[in-house]
Design an enzyme around this catalytic site. Structure first.
Site, short mmCIF file in Angstrom:
data_model
loop_
_atom_site.label_atom_id
_atom_site.label_comp_id
_atom_site.label_asym_id
_atom_site.label_seq_id
_atom_site.Cartn_x
_atom_site.Cartn_y
_atom_site.Cartn_z
CG ASP A 94 2.24 -4.17 2.03
OD1 ASP A 94 2.82 -5.22 2.37
OD2 ASP A 94 2.39 -3.09 2.62
CG HIS B 18 1.73 -2.06 -2.95
ND1 HIS B 18 2.82 -1.21 -2.93
CD2 HIS B 18 1.05 -1.84 -1.80
CE1 HIS B 18 2.80 -0.50 -1.81
NE2 HIS B 18 1.75 -0.87 -1.10
#
Length: 236
Positions: free
Chosen positions: A39, A184
């Site tokens: 992400d 992430h």
């Protein structure tokens, strides 16, 4: 005479085995599958180093990109697509979609999808709302824009620590076949952990695939507006 009967018996067993193999889903024949998702990118050197590491390991991941970061790193957005990774939407601003009006949400998704297509030629089919915040309005707008919503089933909270070993341990201990792993590409520790996770789970017999491929392997039809957090690896 006995030899002929045994030959016919063995031939029947072989035919039966082949028929059973064809009847089983791909994952039952080949092994354990999981999806690695990233992400908040693209993120400059972090994304670039992650892409290099994934390519060395012949692994494809699913990146949920933010519009404002695609504007900052258009060349990385294109590179992610060129390397064969899957790309989904993570909103343009990274603001909570649960707090947006219908018109703002529509524009948020539409603008992100348009920018992704402009930079990479990819048409988005997946959405991950920031923070996993999902409302009836979010589901409805996703359905209108022909997007399936993907959350996650394994979250090591890599944003809350700089210890790559801690992140890696949490994921390796919690992962089961069919899981969607959340990470992430925003720090060295997360990138280090992502590559270590790939190495360790690969040693344990796992294969990393994109979210869409994982759905395909588990015979799951991704429907617009529906939420998916993991995929059953049971034989159907």
């Amino acid at each position: 005479m006995k030899m002929k009967k045994r030959t016919r018996f063995c031939s029947c067993l072989l035919l039966l085995s082949l028929l059973l193999a064809l009847a089983l889903p791909a994952q039952a024949q080949e092994g354990k599958y999981v999806a690695l998702t990233l992400d908040d990118g693209p993120s400059g050197r972090f994304t670039r180093r992650l892409l290099e590491g994934l390519e060395q390991r012949n692994v494809k991941a699913t990146f949920f990109l933010c519009g404002y970061r695609m504007e900052l790193y258009p060349e990385l957005t294109q590179l992610i697509a060129e390397k064969g990774h899957e790309v989904g939407l993570h909103g343009f601003t990274h603001d909570s979609m649960a707090e947006m009006s219908e018109s703002k949400l529509h524009k948020e998704l539409e603008d992100t999808a348009a920018l992704l297509f402009k930079l990479s030629g990819l048409k988005a089919t997946l959405l991950r709302p920031p923070g996993g915040s999902i409302t009836k309005l979010v589901r409805g707008e996703a359905e209108k824009q022909k997007l399936s919503i993907v959350t996650w089933s394994v979250d090591p909270k890599d944003w809350a620590t700089i210890e790559a070993k801690t992140i890696t341990r949490r994921v390796v201990e919690d992962t089961c076949p069919g899981d969607v792993i959340l990470l992430h590409d925003m720090s060295d520790s997360s990138v280090d952990a992502a590559l270590a996770i790939v190495d360790q789970l690969t040693q344990e017999g796992y294969t990393f695939v994109t979210v869409s491929r994982l759905a395909e392997l588990t015979q799951t039809d991704l429907e617009w507006g529906k939420v998916y957090s993991a995929f059953s690896m049971e034989i159907r």
